[in-house]
Scaffold this motif. Structure first.
Motif, short mmCIF file in Angstrom:
data_model
loop_
_atom_site.label_atom_id
_atom_site.label_comp_id
_atom_site.label_asym_id
_atom_site.label_seq_id
_atom_site.Cartn_x
_atom_site.Cartn_y
_atom_site.Cartn_z
N MET A 1 -14.37 24.66 -16.78
CA MET A 1 -15.80 24.91 -16.94
C MET A 1 -16.05 26.39 -17.19
O MET A 1 -16.91 26.75 -18.00
CB MET A 1 -16.56 24.42 -15.70
N ILE A 2 -15.29 27.24 -16.50
CA ILE A 2 -15.44 28.69 -16.68
C ILE A 2 -15.03 29.08 -18.10
O ILE A 2 -15.60 30.00 -18.69
CB ILE A 2 -14.60 29.46 -15.64
N ALA A 3 -14.05 28.38 -18.68
CA ALA A 3 -13.61 28.70 -20.04
C ALA A 3 -14.73 28.47 -21.06
O ALA A 3 -14.76 29.12 -22.10
CB ALA A 3 -12.39 27.86 -20.39
N LYS A 4 -15.66 27.57 -20.74
CA LYS A 4 -16.78 27.30 -21.63
C LYS A 4 -17.93 28.30 -21.46
O LYS A 4 -18.82 28.36 -22.28
CB LYS A 4 -17.31 25.89 -21.39
N LEU A 5 -17.88 29.06 -20.37
CA LEU A 5 -18.91 30.06 -20.11
C LEU A 5 -18.62 31.31 -20.95
O LEU A 5 -17.51 31.83 -20.92
CB LEU A 5 -18.94 30.40 -18.62
N LYS A 6 -19.60 31.76 -21.70
CA LYS A 6 -19.42 32.93 -22.57
C LYS A 6 -20.48 33.98 -22.26
O LYS A 6 -21.62 33.65 -21.90
CB LYS A 6 -19.56 32.53 -24.04
N GLU A 7 -20.10 35.22 -22.43
CA GLU A 7 -21.06 36.31 -22.27
C GLU A 7 -22.13 36.19 -23.36
O GLU A 7 -21.81 35.93 -24.52
CB GLU A 7 -20.34 37.65 -22.36
N GLY A 8 -23.38 36.37 -22.97
CA GLY A 8 -24.48 36.28 -23.92
C GLY A 8 -25.18 34.93 -23.94
O GLY A 8 -26.20 34.77 -24.61
N GLN A 9 -24.65 33.94 -23.22
CA GLN A 9 -25.31 32.64 -23.15
C GLN A 9 -26.61 32.76 -22.36
O GLN A 9 -26.73 33.58 -21.46
CB GLN A 9 -24.42 31.60 -22.48
N THR A 10 -27.56 31.92 -22.71
CA THR A 10 -28.83 31.91 -21.98
C THR A 10 -28.64 31.20 -20.64
O THR A 10 -27.61 30.57 -20.40
CB THR A 10 -29.92 31.18 -22.78
#
Length: 140
Positions: free
Chosen positions: A37-46
């Motif tokens: 799940m963390i791998a899908k988290l990206k900087e700049g996401q709302t």
């Protein structure tokens, strides 16, 4: 005679209550988050995109509006099995950074973290119980 029967029954009940025959519930608390799940988290996401990836945070503090905390703990029979924590930080309602502590690598099995493969957090077995030790001589 009834008095001695009552005393004997009470003593037997007290002895059996400490033998582990009482069911202790498995306690899952918090949000189960994996490294996938963390791998899908990206900087700049709302915030909405982060919520879709991670789910609703465990705590959203009114004092720290730019911080979400995801905490999880699992206890079996009163003993802690695993715990992990994720903190996501926002700047201008966009994901800026995150910190993780002891996240599991495996996904949840059947959406129930109690049966997930927690090899990283696995603790050594306690060994045989007292009853198995007492009666083990005739099993060999």
């Amino acid at each position: 005679m009834r008095f001695f029967s009552f005393i004997a029954a009470s003593a037997l009940a007290m002895l059996l209550s400490g033998c582990g025959l009482v069911y202790k519930m498995e306690v899952n608390q918090g949000n189960y988050v994996t490294q996938d799940m963390i791998a899908k988290l990206k900087e700049g996401q709302t915030r909405q995109q982060a919520r879709l990836v991670l789910g609703t945070p465990t705590t959203e503090s009114i004092f720290h509006k730019d911080r979400w905390d995801y905490a999880y703990s699992l206890e079996r029979r009163g003993k802690p099995i695993t715990s992990h924590k994720l903190t996501v930080f926002f700047v201008d309602d966009k994901v800026k950074s995150w910190t993780v502590v002891d996240l599991p690598t495996s996904p949840v099995v059947d959406r129930d973290p109690a049966y997930a493969n927690l090899e990283k957090d696995k603790k050594p077995d306690d060994g045989p119980g007292w009853w198995s030790t007492m009666t083990g001589w005739w099993r060999k």
